[in-house]
Write an enzyme that holds these catalytic residues in place. Structure first.
Site, mmCIF file in Angstrom:
data_model
loop_
_atom_site.group_PDB
_atom_site.id
_atom_site.type_symbol
_atom_site.label_atom_id
_atom_site.label_comp_id
_atom_site.label_asym_id
_atom_site.label_seq_id
_atom_site.Cartn_x
_atom_site.Cartn_y
_atom_site.Cartn_z
ATOM 1 N N SER A 137 -5.137 -1.200 -6.467
ATOM 2 C CA SER A 137 -4.787 0.033 -7.170
ATOM 3 C C SER A 137 -5.363 0.010 -8.592
ATOM 4 O O SER A 137 -6.586 -0.045 -8.742
ATOM 5 C CB SER A 137 -3.270 0.235 -7.142
ATOM 6 O OG SER A 137 -2.931 1.565 -7.444
ATOM 7 N N GLU A 175 -2.569 5.987 2.581
ATOM 8 C CA GLU A 175 -2.522 5.960 1.112
ATOM 9 C C GLU A 175 -1.665 7.114 0.574
ATOM 10 O O GLU A 175 -1.083 7.024 -0.498
ATOM 11 C CB GLU A 175 -3.935 6.050 0.528
ATOM 12 C CG GLU A 175 -4.842 4.881 0.875
ATOM 13 C CD GLU A 175 -4.563 3.630 0.062
ATOM 14 O OE1 GLU A 175 -3.570 3.596 -0.686
ATOM 15 O OE2 GLU A 175 -5.349 2.670 0.191
ATOM 16 N N HIS A 235 0.091 2.658 0.654
ATOM 17 C CA HIS A 235 -0.556 2.160 -0.557
ATOM 18 C C HIS A 235 0.138 0.885 -1.025
ATOM 19 O O HIS A 235 1.355 0.834 -1.114
ATOM 20 C CB HIS A 235 -0.481 3.238 -1.649
ATOM 21 C CG HIS A 235 -1.194 2.866 -2.905
ATOM 22 N ND1 HIS A 235 -2.555 2.680 -2.941
ATOM 23 C CD2 HIS A 235 -0.737 2.636 -4.160
ATOM 24 C CE1 HIS A 235 -2.904 2.364 -4.179
ATOM 25 N NE2 HIS A 235 -1.828 2.325 -4.934
#
Length: 499
Positions: free
Chosen positions: A190, A305, A406
């Site tokens: 990320s 995601e 995610h």
């Protein structure tokens, strides 16, 4: 005990794992007082033996993320510390090195988090390092007054400059822990992945790493950093918001007050900027020119995601509701969007809505990085799609996720499923973790994820109208990804979007 440039350190030997662990090692001076919003300065040398058995404080951050499990001793502006896991008796050896940067939107995260623990990779013969870097307003405030006092006329990106300082420390000191400074892989997830893409673009970190891993994120596409003047205007608005009429007064404010104000309604989020120094040009321009680091890249994103429910604002997943949501977002280009992300029935709405939400969040930017690097990077690129959903929670409060959410791949890739007690991990999860960590470990050692006992993973190459990509999950295999048209559409639709 090891000797680094600034003095002697004593770590902890773990007889159970066969590792030596050194925690809370300072790699730069505390960025406090006059050093708040300055590039990291050299750490002061110490005399005698400094204990390195406990994590240093985490950097200033608001409690934004419920899944962060910290082992650090509190929170402080004095937070520029790193941690090293290394096989015992490796000191003086030349093992490959991983330097991993945490995620958290440049507003949260810490090198002490359980999911980033370095022990499992270290047991595979890799010297593993986690790094704290400044966050939020402390890491990314830009002001004309800060640019005026900078020899480079730059402002912002202090958190990224911390990462460069950590990489320089690794280059100069990692041999003392058995690591090879000429075999450094940088990795992150990320915001950590975005950091890796930025470090590859920056002239300041050239030569400090030989390989890179990016898990979901890049400073490209819809996540490209804004220009310095926009960041400076946002910084001036923040200065006005907190009632500070000079940089000196802002530096004198308590850290807790600045942190609280950074979360106020109407305050812009703080993040990377094209500052003219760490990033002399936009990352898009740097990658387009082939001026980034020409090193092997392992990069990818996850199957969930984003989620269709967020796109639909919690409305029922009907074709009519989906079409209306797409029209609100894309206006006259809605028909083109619906061809690329069709939703003719409930199953189609869920699948395409999840794909669109994930692409717009972070998968598009990740694809953009992969695509630039394969075109201009002059080194192999390995592109993955992580597909293993996390299982049901141990307390029975939630069943398995439909896809890989995610950040869901972190524990699998770093070999840390056991450290996450929230989920009831299955034998399949253990098998997927062994494969994923095997790929990561091989890549860190050689620049190629392939190895004995692992499904073959081809480097990115054009095939049958798409690109070769590796699905990682219960059924790990290579396939032809034909989603470029989706990302090219998003690039046309959002050419001026910023972080």
């Amino acid at each position: 005990m090891v000797h680094v440039d600034s003095g002697a350190l004593s770590g902890i030997h773990d007889a159970g794992t066969g590792l030596d662990e050194f925690k809370g090692i300072p790699y730069a001076a505390p960025p406090v007082g006059a050093l708040r919003w300055k590039p990291p300065q050299p750490v002061a040398a110490w005399s005698g033996l400094r204990a390195a058995g406990h994590f240093g404080p985490r950097c200033m951050q608001r409690p934004l993320f419920s899944d962060m499990v910290f082992r650090s001793a509190g929170m402080s502006e004095d937070c520029l510390y790193l941690n090293v896991w290394t096989p015992a008796h490796a000191h003086g050896g030349m093992l490959p090195v991983l330097v991993y940067f945490y995620g958290g939107g440049f507003a949260g995260g810490d090198g002490s988090e359980l999911r980033y623990d370095g022990a499992s990779l270290a047991q595979r013969g890799i010297v593993t390092v986690t790094v704290n870097y400044r966050l939020d307003v402390f890491g990314f405030l830009a002001l004309p007054a800060l640019a005026a006092e900078s020899p480079q006329h730059a402002a912002g990106n202090y958190g990224l400059l911390d990462q460069v300082a950590a990489l320089r420390w690794v280059h100069d000191n990692i041999a003392a822990f058995g690591g090879d400074p000429r075999q450094v892989t940088i990795g992150g997830e990320s915001a950590g992945s975005m950091s890796v893409s930025a470090l590859m673009a920056s002239p300041l970190s050239k030569g400090l790493m030989q390989r890179a891993i990016g898990e979901s994120g890049a400073v490209l596409g819809n996540l490209k950093p804004p220009p310095l003047d926009l960041s400076e205007r946002q910084g001036e608005a923040f200065m006005q918001h907190v009632g500070a009429h000079s940089l000196a007064k802002l530096r004198a404010m308590p850290a807790a007050a600045l942190l609280k104000a950074s979360g106020d309604q109407g305050v812009a989020e703080f993040g990377p900027t094209t500052d003219g120094y760490f990033l002399p040009r936009s990352p898009e321009a740097i990658y387009a020119a082939g001026a980034q680091a020409h090193i092997p890249l392992l990069v990818g994103s996850n199957s969930q995601e984003g989620y269709y429910a967020n796109l639909l604002a919690r409305q029922a997943p009907t074709p009519a509701n989906y079409r209306a949501a797409v029209q609100r977002q894309f206006g006259k280009q809605a028909d083109e969007a619906l061809k690329l992300y069709p939703g003719r029935d409930e199953a189609g709405v869920k699948a395409s809505g999840t794909a669109l939400a994930g692409d717009q969040f972070i998968a598009f930017a990740t694809w953009r990085w992969m695509d630039w690097q394969r075109r201009t990077g002059d080194a192999p690129v390995y592109y993955y799609h992580f597909e293993q959903p996390r299982p049901a929670k141990r307390d029975g409060s939630a069943g398995p996720d439909p896809g890989a959410v995610h950040s869901g791949e972190i524990e699998y890739a770093l070999g840390n499923l056991a450290g996450n007690r929230v989920y009831a991990w299955t034998a399949t999860d253990q098998r997927v973790s062994a494969v994923t960590e095997g790929y990561w470990a091989n890549f860190i050692k050689t620049g190629d994820p392939n190895g004995l006992g692992l499904p073959h993973w081809p480097a990115v190459a054009a095939k049958d109208g798409g690109l070769l990509r590796q699905a990682i999950g219960a059924d790990t295999h290579s396939f032809v990804d034909r989603n470029a048209a989706r990302y090219e559409f998003l690039q046309r639709f959002e050419p001026d979007a910023h972080l």
